[in-house]
Scaffold this active site. Structure first.
Site, PDB file in Angstrom:
ATOM      1  N   THR A  12      40.603  23.697  28.908  1.00 43.95           N
ATOM      2  CA  THR A  12      39.236  23.596  29.438  1.00 43.95           C
ATOM      3  C   THR A  12      38.363  22.649  28.611  1.00 43.95           C
ATOM      4  O   THR A  12      37.529  21.929  29.153  1.00 43.95           O
ATOM      5  CB  THR A  12      38.587  25.005  29.405  1.00 43.95           C
ATOM      6  OG1 THR A  12      39.324  25.828  30.296  1.00 43.95           O
ATOM      7  CG2 THR A  12      37.144  24.987  29.796  1.00 43.95           C
ATOM      8  N   ASP A  53      46.812  22.332  31.828  1.00 45.02           N
ATOM      9  CA  ASP A  53      46.223  23.655  31.806  1.00 45.02           C
ATOM     10  C   ASP A  53      47.286  24.476  31.084  1.00 45.02           C
ATOM     11  O   ASP A  53      48.462  24.445  31.459  1.00 45.02           O
ATOM     12  CB  ASP A  53      46.015  24.178  33.234  1.00 45.02           C
ATOM     13  CG  ASP A  53      45.313  25.529  33.240  1.00 45.02           C
ATOM     14  OD1 ASP A  53      44.203  25.610  33.778  1.00 45.02           O
ATOM     15  OD2 ASP A  53      45.898  26.508  32.707  1.00 45.02           O
ATOM     16  N   THR A 265      54.207  48.108  21.952  1.00 45.08           N
ATOM     17  CA  THR A 265      53.241  49.008  22.583  1.00 45.08           C
ATOM     18  C   THR A 265      52.306  48.243  23.517  1.00 45.08           C
ATOM     19  O   THR A 265      51.964  47.085  23.260  1.00 45.08           O
ATOM     20  CB  THR A 265      52.409  49.767  21.535  1.00 45.08           C
ATOM     21  OG1 THR A 265      51.407  50.531  22.217  1.00 45.08           O
ATOM     22  CG2 THR A 265      51.734  48.853  20.527  1.00 45.08           C
ATOM     23  N   CYS A 267      49.325  49.123  23.730  1.00 47.30           N
ATOM     24  CA  CYS A 267      48.014  49.206  23.069  1.00 47.30           C
ATOM     25  C   CYS A 267      47.715  47.915  22.318  1.00 47.30           C
ATOM     26  O   CYS A 267      48.607  47.290  21.755  1.00 47.30           O
ATOM     27  CB  CYS A 267      47.984  50.356  22.064  1.00 47.30           C
ATOM     28  SG  CYS A 267      48.199  51.946  22.833  1.00 47.30           S
TER      29      CYS A 267
HETATM   30  N1  ASP Z   1      43.187  27.658  31.998  1.00 53.55           N
HETATM   31  C1  ASP Z   1      42.671  27.039  30.798  1.00 53.55           C
HETATM   32  C2  ASP Z   1      43.845  26.708  29.896  1.00 53.55           C
HETATM   33  O1  ASP Z   1      44.406  27.577  29.309  1.00 53.55           O
HETATM   34  C3  ASP Z   1      41.726  27.977  30.130  1.00 53.55           C
HETATM   35  C4  ASP Z   1      41.068  27.449  28.879  1.00 53.55           C
HETATM   36  O2  ASP Z   1      41.421  26.451  28.294  1.00 53.55           O
HETATM   37  O3  ASP Z   1      40.113  28.106  28.431  1.00 53.55           O
HETATM   38  O4  ASP Z   1      44.230  25.575  29.812  1.00 53.55           O
END
Ligand code: ASP
Length: 330
Positions: A12, A53, A265, A267
């Protein structure tokens, strides 16, 4: 003058508005980095093609990253990997396992909002990453995010809606970036032996999560039928699972045939602790190895690392129980 190598894989942070929505724009981020210029630090940026991405990251991308850092280990003072947040913790874990003996900082970062957004968190994350990558006694792979420096092999993406995207639930941070950085050096790892990078190889590693009334038998049958090289089972609480006959038969048969079955786990905090509850015993008796407090991200990286080397089955099982690069609480 500190010299840094910045490897830009996508995410992003470097995206811009396109007619289809946010997408990586080649050339955009390296240009923006000029705004972070400061005296005493210079960098070279390598933009990968295509910019990803990070949900699309593959073993081939990890081979490239490990190869680039290994080949340039002596030539730079520190490394920054710019990466999407979705699989950032997986990549940081892979780098930690495959770059053991690292004698330089490797700082992975990205952002929740792109740099083109007026409220982007990317500027702070990048500025902190540069600061961390200039620390000569930081010899580990870290994630710089939301004013924290986290041990990469302990970090998880826990929030897709706030700037606090990452935490290391079972390990303290390595630094906090306030007005002055607070370097928590007491917790930093000491250099452990010579630099010994290794390239990740393809491996058949599966993962399944138990659901009440479901998945236990299905996981057992899946193991029986497919016999993958390794499998992660996300069980409940301290590593508990129903004593389902098909589950236990599958774990026993696959383990006897060489599959590394690791019990983790579901968790976020805490650990698999065999014996805390009677319900943890059958899986362990069938051959599942207790993953203690390793994260799923680090578990995949560790299994990949074990399967990328020629090792006897026993040696792999023993190493799964040992802390190799900070992934387990001793
Ligand atoms: N979908 C994006 C990625 O992992 C999300 C990000 O960069 O925040 O490339």
């Amino acid at each position: 003058m500190k010299r840094l190598l910045i490897l830009y894989t996508g995410g992003t942070i470097g995206m811009d508005q396109t007619p289809q929505g946010l997408a990586p724009v080649p050339g955009f981020l390296p240009q923006q980095l000029a705004r972070l210029a400061r005296p005493g630090v210079s960098w070279e940026v390598r933009e990968y093609a295509p910019l990803l991405d990070s949900s699309a990251i593959t073993i081939a991308d990890w081979q490239r990253l490990v190869g680039d850092i290994a080949a340039n280990h002596e030539g730079y003072d520190g490394f920054i990997v710019i990466h999407g947040t979705d699989t950032m913790a997986y990549t940081a874990s892979v780098l930690a396992f495959f770059l053991q003996g690292l004698a330089k900082p490797v700082v992975v970062t990205g952002s929740q909002l792109p740099l083109v957004h007026p409220r982007s968190d990317g500027w702070g994350n990048l500025a902190d990453a540069i600061e961390a990558a200039c620390q000569p006694d930081l010899h580990e792979v870290c994630i710089s995010f939301n004013r924290l420096l986290l041990r990469g092999v302990r970090a998880r993406k826990l929030d897709a809606a706030s700037f606090a995207g990452f935490d290391s639930p079972n390990a303290p941070p390595l630094a906090r970036f306030g007005i002055a950085p607070q370097w928590l050096r007491d917790g930093w790892r000491q250099a452990n032996g010579p630099f010994r990078p290794l390239l990740p190889q393809q491996a058949d590693i599966r993962c399944a999560m138990l659901l009440p009334g479901a998945m236990a038998a299905a996981f057992g049958r899946w193991l029986q039928a497919d016999r993958p090289q390794a499998a992660l089972l996300l069980s409940y609480g301290n590593g508990n699972a129903p004593a389902d006959a098909a589950l236990l038969a599958g774990v026993a048969a696959a383990s006897a045939a060489g599959t590394l079955v690791l019990n983790l786990t579901q968790c976020v905090h805490g650990a698999v602790a065999v014996g805390a509850y009677a319900a943890s015993q059958p899986l362990a008796q069938a051959g599942a190895i207790a993953g203690a407090d390793i994260t799923p991200e680090a578990a995949q990286a560790k299994l990949l690392w074990l399967l990328s080397q020629t090792l006897a089955d026993d040696a792999r099982r023993n190493l799964l129980r040992e802390d190799c690069c900070g992934e387990l609480t001793r």
